[in-house]
Design a protein around this motif. Structure first.
Motif, PDB file in Angstrom:
ATOM      1  N   UNK A  15       0.925  -1.356   0.109  1.00 11.46           N
ATOM      2  CA  UNK A  15       0.034  -0.028  -0.049  1.00 11.46           C
ATOM      3  C   UNK A  15       0.688   1.312   0.094  1.00 11.46           C
ATOM      4  N   UNK A  16       1.840   1.102   0.618  1.00 15.88           N
ATOM      5  CA  UNK A  16       2.774   2.330   0.783  1.00 15.88           C
ATOM      6  C   UNK A  16       3.701   2.631  -0.737  1.00 15.88           C
ATOM      7  N   UNK A  17       4.241   1.546  -0.916  1.00 15.56           N
ATOM      8  CA  UNK A  17       5.254   1.695  -2.046  1.00 15.56           C
ATOM      9  C   UNK A  17       4.626   1.088  -3.546  1.00 15.56           C
ATOM     10  N   UNK A  18       3.728   0.316  -3.504  1.00 11.43           N
ATOM     11  CA  UNK A  18       3.065   0.050  -4.756  1.00 11.43           C
ATOM     12  C   UNK A  18       1.582   0.196  -4.817  1.00 11.43           C
ATOM     13  N   UNK A  19       1.136   1.135  -4.350  1.00 12.73           N
ATOM     14  CA  UNK A  19      -0.325   1.223  -4.136  1.00 12.73           C
ATOM     15  C   UNK A  19      -1.280   1.102  -5.498  1.00 12.73           C
ATOM     16  N   UNK A  20      -0.467   1.232  -6.439  1.00 10.58           N
ATOM     17  CA  UNK A  20      -1.444   1.010  -7.822  1.00 10.58           C
ATOM     18  C   UNK A  20      -1.369  -0.667  -8.009  1.00 10.58           C
ATOM     19  N   UNK A  21      -0.878  -1.596  -7.712  1.00 11.09           N
ATOM     20  CA  UNK A  21      -1.024  -2.933  -7.713  1.00 11.09           C
ATOM     21  C   UNK A  21      -1.762  -3.752  -6.468  1.00 11.09           C
ATOM     22  N   UNK A  22      -2.094  -2.691  -5.308  1.00 10.40           N
ATOM     23  CA  UNK A  22      -3.081  -3.200  -4.239  1.00 10.40           C
ATOM     24  C   UNK A  22      -3.926  -4.097  -4.602  1.00 10.40           C
ATOM     25  N   UNK A  23      -5.155  -3.488  -5.484  1.00 14.79           N
ATOM     26  CA  UNK A  23      -6.371  -3.976  -5.705  1.00 14.79           C
ATOM     27  C   UNK A  23      -6.195  -5.224  -6.542  1.00 14.79           C
ATOM     28  N   UNK A  24      -5.130  -5.448  -7.289  1.00 19.74           N
ATOM     29  CA  UNK A  24      -4.613  -6.714  -7.783  1.00 19.74           C
ATOM     30  C   UNK A  24      -4.367  -7.721  -7.001  1.00 19.74           C
ATOM     31  N   UNK A  25      -3.677  -7.318  -6.015  1.00 20.06           N
ATOM     32  CA  UNK A  25      -3.113  -8.363  -5.079  1.00 20.06           C
ATOM     33  C   UNK A  25      -3.866  -8.615  -3.581  1.00 20.06           C
ATOM     34  N   UNK A  26      -4.785  -7.966  -3.456  1.00 20.01           N
ATOM     35  CA  UNK A  26      -5.541  -7.958  -2.145  1.00 20.01           C
ATOM     36  C   UNK A  26      -7.261  -7.857  -2.300  1.00 20.01           C
ATOM     37  N   UNK A  27      -7.793  -8.536  -1.644  1.00 20.98           N
ATOM     38  CA  UNK A  27      -9.234  -8.370  -1.468  1.00 20.98           C
ATOM     39  C   UNK A  27      -9.655  -8.099   0.241  1.00 20.98           C
ATOM     40  N   UNK A  28     -10.461  -7.513   0.343  1.00 23.77           N
ATOM     41  CA  UNK A  28     -10.942  -7.189   1.628  1.00 23.77           C
ATOM     42  C   UNK A  28     -12.127  -8.005   2.230  1.00 23.77           C
ATOM     43  N   UNK A  29     -12.028  -8.706   3.165  1.00 21.41           N
ATOM     44  CA  UNK A  29     -13.325  -9.335   3.595  1.00 21.41           C
ATOM     45  C   UNK A  29     -13.975  -8.654   4.609  1.00 21.41           C
ATOM     46  N   UNK A  30     -15.191  -8.193   4.422  1.00 22.17           N
ATOM     47  CA  UNK A  30     -15.921  -7.382   5.427  1.00 22.17           C
ATOM     48  C   UNK A  30     -16.816  -8.181   6.188  1.00 22.17           C
ATOM     49  N   UNK A  31     -17.062  -9.516   6.011  1.00 19.99           N
ATOM     50  CA  UNK A  31     -17.934 -10.250   6.810  1.00 19.99           C
ATOM     51  C   UNK A  31     -17.749 -10.320   8.339  1.00 19.99           C
ATOM     52  N   UNK A  32     -18.437 -11.220   9.123  1.00 19.55           N
ATOM     53  CA  UNK A  32     -18.193 -11.251  10.486  1.00 19.55           C
ATOM     54  C   UNK A  32     -17.693 -12.497  10.943  1.00 19.55           C
ATOM     55  N   UNK A  33     -17.506 -13.427  10.011  1.00 15.51           N
ATOM     56  CA  UNK A  33     -16.979 -14.741  10.285  1.00 15.51           C
ATOM     57  C   UNK A  33     -15.480 -14.714  10.325  1.00 15.51           C
ATOM     58  N   UNK A  34     -14.869 -15.850  10.971  1.00 18.46           N
ATOM     59  CA  UNK A  34     -13.356 -15.957  11.331  1.00 18.46           C
ATOM     60  C   UNK A  34     -12.885 -16.569   9.796  1.00 18.46           C
ATOM     61  N   UNK A  35     -11.705 -16.822   9.976  1.00 15.48           N
ATOM     62  CA  UNK A  35     -10.918 -17.257   8.831  1.00 15.48           C
ATOM     63  C   UNK A  35     -11.325 -18.741   8.599  1.00 15.48           C
ATOM     64  N   UNK A  36     -12.081 -19.361   9.450  1.00 17.72           N
ATOM     65  CA  UNK A  36     -12.534 -20.760   9.276  1.00 17.72           C
ATOM     66  C   UNK A  36     -14.158 -20.852   9.312  1.00 17.72           C
ATOM     67  N   UNK A  37     -14.648 -19.515   8.918  1.00 15.72           N
ATOM     68  CA  UNK A  37     -15.966 -19.874   8.610  1.00 15.72           C
ATOM     69  C   UNK A  37     -16.365 -20.060   6.931  1.00 15.72           C
TER      70      UNK A  37
END
Length: 211
Positions: A15-37
């Motif tokens: 995010x700091x050094x390559x912000x233009x690539x961030x959306x291609x490399x990361x997705x944001x999970x906004x749900x309430x479940x844990x990583x095991x859900x």
């Protein structure tokens, strides 16, 4: 597999050094479940080839960027000073092909390395990070490329804590310690070259050792 702290640090770095690539490399999970859900696993399947961040982690990363933008020295080193981000370098040294990837190389002949840490205090960084994790050796390796061009750039770390208030401390490694690391690096390169030439990779001693 990298630890969760390492993955978070990599995401902040992106995010700091390559912000233009961030959306291609990361997705944001906004749900309430844990990583095991089930909800999380479905989201993971919908975003193949991406690393997943939880919403609170994304919020922390954005807050870290804001702190950098409000920190005069870190802002200049990481965001504003003319230079190149993620600079890949290749060269031969002591008959060994070498390579490196610099976080930032400033036009003013300064190498900048961005690190995240739980504790960015001088005591923690000097004792644990710089000595135990070989940052002096890293600095010597990168410097060696430029020394072949008769340049010896300064090497600075911008270290940011990963918990609020995301405090920042900037460090410059002393050249005397880097010079010692150059000797260690040269010895390692010579050993590596010797192993290649002899096809002897110097394992443990072929004898019984008393404990």
């Amino acid at each position: 597999f990298p630890s969760h702290d390492t993955e978070f640090g990599t995401a902040a770095h992106t995010m700091v050094l390559e912000p233009q690539t961030f959306k291609d490399r990361y997705a944001v999970f906004s749900g309430e479940g844990t990583r095991a859900s089930k909800e999380y696993k479905e989201f993971l399947a919908q975003n193949p080839n991406k690393s997943i961040l939880k919403l609170n982690e994304m919020d922390k990363i954005l807050d870290m960027v804001t702190v950098i933008e409000n920190h005069a020295l870190a802002r200049e080193l990481l965001l504003h000073s003319p230079g190149k981000n993620e600079l890949e370098i290749y060269w031969n040294d002591r008959s060994v092909p070498c390579k490196g990837k610099l976080d930032r190389y400033l036009d003013s002949n300064v190498i900048v390395d961005y690190k995240t840490a739980y504790d960015a205090s001088p005591e923690a960084f000097n004792h644990w990070k710089a000595k135990n994790l070989g940052y002096y050796l890293q600095a010597a390796h990168y410097q060696a490329y430029f020394m072949q061009q008769h340049m010896a750039p300064a090497f600075v770390f911008v270290v940011q804590e990963t918990e609020a208030p995301f405090a920042i401390q900037v460090y410059e490694l002393d050249q005397t310690s880097i010079d010692l690391a150059h000797e260690q690096r040269n010895n390692l390169l010579d050993l590596y070259r010797s192993c290649i030439d002899s096809d002897n990779w110097h394992g443990y001693k072929e004898e019984i050792l008393k404990l």
